[in-house]
Scaffold this motif. Structure first.
Motif, PDB file in Angstrom:
ATOM      1  N   ASP A 272       0.858  -1.177   0.000  1.00  0.00           N
ATOM      2  CA  ASP A 272       0.000   0.000   0.000  1.00  0.00           C
ATOM      3  C   ASP A 272       0.905   1.241   0.000  1.00  0.00           C
ATOM      4  O   ASP A 272       1.647   1.462   0.946  1.00  0.00           O
ATOM      5  N   PRO A 273       0.849   2.053  -1.083  1.00  0.00           N
ATOM      6  CA  PRO A 273       1.767   3.209  -1.167  1.00  0.00           C
ATOM      7  C   PRO A 273       1.597   4.187  -0.001  1.00  0.00           C
ATOM      8  O   PRO A 273       2.553   4.839   0.410  1.00  0.00           O
ATOM      9  N   SER A 274       0.399   4.252   0.581  1.00  0.00           N
ATOM     10  CA  SER A 274       0.171   5.206   1.666  1.00  0.00           C
ATOM     11  C   SER A 274       0.904   4.795   2.944  1.00  0.00           C
ATOM     12  O   SER A 274       1.137   5.616   3.820  1.00  0.00           O
ATOM     13  N   ASN A 275       1.269   3.500   3.061  1.00  0.00           N
ATOM     14  CA  ASN A 275       1.979   3.029   4.258  1.00  0.00           C
ATOM     15  C   ASN A 275       3.493   2.958   4.048  1.00  0.00           C
ATOM     16  O   ASN A 275       4.211   2.482   4.912  1.00  0.00           O
ATOM     17  N   ARG A 276       3.960   3.417   2.885  1.00  0.00           N
ATOM     18  CA  ARG A 276       5.382   3.296   2.558  1.00  0.00           C
ATOM     19  C   ARG A 276       6.226   4.129   3.520  1.00  0.00           C
ATOM     20  O   ARG A 276       5.912   5.277   3.813  1.00  0.00           O
ATOM     21  N   SER A 277       7.273   3.516   4.068  1.00  0.00           N
ATOM     22  CA  SER A 277       8.160   4.266   4.964  1.00  0.00           C
ATOM     23  C   SER A 277       9.549   3.646   4.920  1.00  0.00           C
ATOM     24  O   SER A 277       9.775   2.635   4.253  1.00  0.00           O
ATOM     25  N   PHE A 278      10.479   4.255   5.667  1.00  0.00           N
ATOM     26  CA  PHE A 278      11.849   3.751   5.750  1.00  0.00           C
ATOM     27  C   PHE A 278      11.871   2.306   6.257  1.00  0.00           C
ATOM     28  O   PHE A 278      12.747   1.519   5.912  1.00  0.00           O
ATOM     29  N   PHE A 279      10.866   1.947   7.076  1.00  0.00           N
ATOM     30  CA  PHE A 279      10.866   0.623   7.721  1.00  0.00           C
ATOM     31  C   PHE A 279      10.070  -0.425   6.943  1.00  0.00           C
ATOM     32  O   PHE A 279       9.990  -1.573   7.373  1.00  0.00           O
ATOM     33  N   SER A 280       9.482  -0.028   5.815  1.00  0.00           N
ATOM     34  CA  SER A 280       8.575  -0.939   5.096  1.00  0.00           C
ATOM     35  C   SER A 280       9.195  -2.307   4.825  1.00  0.00           C
ATOM     36  O   SER A 280       8.556  -3.338   5.027  1.00  0.00           O
ATOM     37  N   GLU A 281      10.442  -2.300   4.351  1.00  0.00           N
ATOM     38  CA  GLU A 281      11.052  -3.577   3.984  1.00  0.00           C
ATOM     39  C   GLU A 281      11.307  -4.446   5.215  1.00  0.00           C
ATOM     40  O   GLU A 281      11.101  -5.657   5.178  1.00  0.00           O
TER      41      GLU A 281
END
Length: 445
Positions: A272-281
């Motif tokens: 979900d692009p809206s939840n994308r962050s530095f920690f996503s991976e």
């Protein structure tokens, strides 16, 4: 949890382990596993020990007191070793335990540390032979010239002894740390997975294994993902899955080729692009994968959620349950204290209707798939009176805190439940807090 008669209530049954606040590193529980009947419950710890608990026969006069689990056998499974070629210490911590289906009076289990898998036989002895011709009772050999008559040795009863003996040692096949072992439904073979490779073993053959998955790139600088867990299908002996640190699950068919580098199915949910962050991976990395007992679904656990996948649908999970969504705003501090790398396991109940996984503050979560309801419970010494009903817990993510709620900022991230197990037939669960094993059961009305 909703049961057939409304809400199912869980109550405290037992707690195993020392009460001390300062925990010895060796006593930290690292794996929990029921055998196929649920009569035995095994735990492994960081000190390389395996402790097996046995379920006592139920008390007919007091049906509300379900049978308790008492220590059946304790043995040292692995010792610390040193790899002289790589100058590496190999710790004795038990990473996984898997029971083999029972074929005779003895029980067998596989236990593994980072490098070596062992097959243990657990057997009972309640008789001993007496009346040897060539030996005294204390074991010394007699002078043959003094023997004037022959006698037939007899077996006489003695106190029950439970013996654990290593039958096979499967070593030297993994360059990296073993994270999973899984016994095949053919009951002859099993797989072991490390960060980059999966090997297939025969239970009778220790000096060779077949490499069935190898994701190691020719140049290690190109390494982008590692294997985090692997498991055989419960009924199809040719099918297994493995999960990766990138949040994908690959299903492989061993009939297709000897080396299963090309998967048959790839299960992946678009981000979900809206939840994308530095920690996503980091938070999308899968820490556990488990097939349902019926073999139709599989469950995966990542840092914040549990997902249920239908094996016939690869593009997205059929169910997603948020375990502790309130931590999404705290990922920065969880990264700094390394908690973001914690590997939580998950498990199914006996009929695949409820799933369970752990969280922080000694909380654990249950999700009822049919009723679409969930509950947060706590394993703590405070509610450890026999048959005391566990009160559901609520975490307040922000705003005004209600009376019974716990604020996110007061959660203890050192108290975490990584390992849980569910009895294969009954509503009995085993939950490992740092060095204690809690056993809960449903309230019998």
């Amino acid at each position: 949890m909703a049961g057939p008669g409304g809400d199912m209530q869980w109550c405290f049954s037992q707690v195993k382990g020392a009460i001390d606040d300062d925990v010895a590193e060796a006593d930290i529980i690292s794996t929990v596993e029921f055998n196929h009947t649920g009569e035995l419950l095994a735990t492994g710890d960081k000190g390389g020990r395996v402790v097996i608990f046995q379920q006592e026969i139920e008390n007919k006069s007091q049906p509300q007191f379900r049978s308790e689990y008492n220590v059946y056998s304790t043995f040292q499974s692995h010792e610390p070793e040193f790899d002289y070629l790589k100058s590496l210490e190999i710790e004795e911590k038990i990473n996984k335990i898997r029971w083999l289906p029972q074929k005779n009076a003895a029980q067998f289990l596989l236990s593994t540390n980072d490098k070596t898998i062992k097959l243990w036989k657990i057997s009972e002895r309640d008789k001993r032979p007496e009346g040897y011709n060539l030996k005294e009772e204390d074991g010394r050999y007699k002078d043959p010239n003094t023997i004037t008559s022959l006698r037939v040795p007899v077996l006489i009863p003695m106190d029950l002894m439970v013996e654990a003996s290593p039958r096979r040692v499967f070593a030297n096949a993994h360059t990296y740390h073993i994270n999973s072992i899984s016994v095949n439904s053919d009951n002859e073979t099993y797989l072991s997975a490390d960060d980059l490779r999966i090997n297939l073993w025969h239970l009778e053959i220790t000096d060779r294994s077949f490499n069935i998955v190898d994701i190691k790139p020719a140049n290690m600088e190109e390494l982008t993902e590692v294997i985090t867990a692997a498991e055989f299908h419960p009924h199809q002996c040719n099918t297994f899955v493995y999960s990766s640190s990138k949040g994908t699950i690959r299903l492989c068919d061993m009939r297709a080729s000897a080396l299963c580098d090309k998967h048959s199915k790839l299960f992946e949910e678009p981000e979900d692009p809206s939840n994308r962050s530095f920690f996503s991976e980091i938070i999308s990395s899968i820490s556990d994968v488990k097939f349902s007992h019926n073999g139709r679904y599989m469950m995966t656990r990542d840092y914040l959620s549990v997902k249920i996948w239908d094996l016939n649908m690869e593009n997205r999970p059929v169910e997603t349950y948020q375990v502790h969504e309130y931590l999404r705003s705290k990922l920065c501090s969880l990264y700094e204290n390394d908690c973001i790398f914690d590997k939580f396991e998950c498990c199914w109940n006996g009929n695949d209707s409820v799933v369970m996984t752990g969280s922080y503050n000694n909380f654990f979560r249950m999700f009822d798939r049919g009723q679409r309801r969930d509950v947060t419970l706590e394993a703590s010494r405070e509610n450890s009176k026999p048959l005391q009903v566990l009160k559901p817990r609520k975490v307040c993510a922000g705003g005004k805190r209600k009376k019974d709620e716990i604020s996110v900022d007061s959660l203890d991230f050192n108290k975490k439940i990584l390992h849980t197990a569910w009895h294969p037939q009954d509503n009995i669960i085993a939950v490992a807090t740092t060095n204690n094993l809690y056993i809960f059961q449903d309230k019998v009305n």
